[in-house]
Design a protein around this motif. Structure first.
Motif, short mmCIF file in Angstrom:
data_model
loop_
_atom_site.label_atom_id
_atom_site.label_comp_id
_atom_site.label_asym_id
_atom_site.label_seq_id
_atom_site.Cartn_x
_atom_site.Cartn_y
_atom_site.Cartn_z
N ALA A 204 -5.63 -33.79 -1.43
CA ALA A 204 -6.76 -32.74 -1.06
C ALA A 204 -7.94 -33.54 -0.52
N VAL A 205 -8.17 -34.60 -0.87
CA VAL A 205 -9.39 -35.25 -0.20
C VAL A 205 -9.02 -35.64 1.48
N ARG A 206 -7.70 -36.14 1.35
CA ARG A 206 -7.29 -36.42 2.72
C ARG A 206 -6.57 -35.32 3.70
N LYS A 207 -6.77 -34.17 3.15
CA LYS A 207 -6.12 -32.98 3.86
C LYS A 207 -4.74 -33.25 4.32
N LEU A 208 -3.75 -33.76 3.53
CA LEU A 208 -2.77 -33.90 3.83
C LEU A 208 -1.54 -32.64 3.80
#
Length: 365
Positions: A204-208
């Motif tokens: 989520a943090v890295r928008k993968l």
């Protein structure tokens, strides 16, 4: 309030009934809002070509597993065996949404996903039979396998561990910058692991570009849902990670295809991960040895297996709306059964592994 997509009330969420509440709608979660999205069976049907392929693959998934079950009882499979009866529609319909160059990260009840991604039935059979030409060269069995030619990763028994692997695959896809996405499956029990939390948070943090599908088949071996988590539905964890989520009836294959297609397009466009909770019922024991009648509510079980069988539902929808005729549906089933049995026969003729090559490809110091 959006009249077309009304908010789900706190009371509705606290009293969710997967059987009735998801019959003709699904739940879309975005931030602190959860809304009901209604649909008709006709509007979610894919085009004729896609529907025909979906039907064959769903039927093939069951035929392959039933053929393997018979082979196990005939003594051709060592150890035990785990199958995904009841999950064929969700597995096939979701994996069909992937492009050939994209990665699939399945678990042990996703035979349909393997087949939809292009894993040949003979290869699957050879693996179960411990033959040299199986994906592991006879070193493993069951669905502890991947298939690199079609970009399917191997399974690890500790299911929660697969989510960090999928996150890594998606991270690599993002670094390549080619708009590729990844699908990963996790069971309802696996969501209780620390690996699940760490991987989803990182993704989520890295928008993968990752779509995480929770195959909620209502049992984690013998553990009931009420003993697994305190939230009203697992999809409601999505807002805590900053993700959108969907709660859907996983026995409705066209709906699964409809929702997963949207989630993958969002991932490919750089929108980040999506969490999908797909509700099915494990229509068999945890493994072939599991006498599940001692912990399963058999009335509930019979209701789901009789009225929510994904193959029966797909048959009826395709015939009702003129996508396939009854004769075409029957022919599709017959073709799938023959292909599964032919794959078994071919795999049983495959050579056993040569012990001289036991350590080949194995790391050791």
């Amino acid at each position: 309030m959006d009249a077309k997509h009304p908010l789900a009330t706190r009371e509705e969420l606290a009293n969710l009934d997967f059987y009735t509440d998801l019959a003709d709608r699904y739940l879309a979660v975005d931030g602190l809002e959860a809304r009901w999205v209604s649909f008709t069976r006709k509007e979610i049907l894919p085009d004729q070509e896609t529907a025909g392929r979906m039907h064959y693959l769903v039927s093939l998934a069951r035929a392959v597993e039933e053929t393997l079950d018979s082979a196990f009882r005939a003594g051709h499979i060592p150890g035990t065996a785990f199958f995904g009866r009841g999950n064929e529609g969700a597995s096939v319909a979701s994996a069909m949404c992937l492009e050939d160059h994209e990665w699939l990260v399945p678990m042990h009840r996703n035979c349909g996903a393997h087949l939809a991604k292009g894993h040949p039935p003979r290869s699957i059979m050879s693996h179960f039979f411990g033959r040299a030409d199986g994906p592991s060269g006879g070193r493993d069995g069951n669905f502890h396998m991947g298939y690199r030619p079609k970009r399917i990763t191997q399974l690890i028994s500790h299911i929660g561990t697969m989510v960090p692997i999928a996150t890594g695959v998606a991270w690599a896809a993002k670094a390549r910058g080619k708009g590729e996405a990844t699908i990963n499956y996790i069971g309802d029990g696996g969501t209780s692991s620390g690996d699940f939390h760490e991987a989803v948070n990182f993704a989520a943090v890295r928008k993968l570009p990752l779509v995480i599908i929770i195959d909620n088949n209502q049992y984690a071996y013998k553990t009931l849902l009420s003993d697994q988590y305190a939230c009203d539905a697992l999809v409601l964890k999505a807002p805590g990670y900053g993700l959108p989520g969907f709660l859907i009836d996983g026995t409705n294959a066209p709906l699964v295809h409809h929702v997963c297609s949207q989630a993958l397009e969002r991932a490919r466009a750089g929108g980040g991960p999506t969490l999908i909770e797909s509700i099915t019922l494990r229509a068999a024991g945890h493994s072939v040895y599991d006498k599940f009648a001692d912990y399963v509510d058999m009335e509930h079980f019979e209701k789901w297996t009789n009225e929510r069988d994904p193959i029966k539902r797909l048959d009826e929808a395709l015939i009702e709306f003129g996508v396939m005729t009854a004769e075409e549906v029957a022919a599709s089933h017959a073709r799938a059964r023959k292909d599964a049995e032919d794959a078994r026969d071919e795999a049983l003729k495959s050579p056993m592994p040569d012990p001289a090559y036991l350590t080949e490809g194995v790391f050791a110091e």
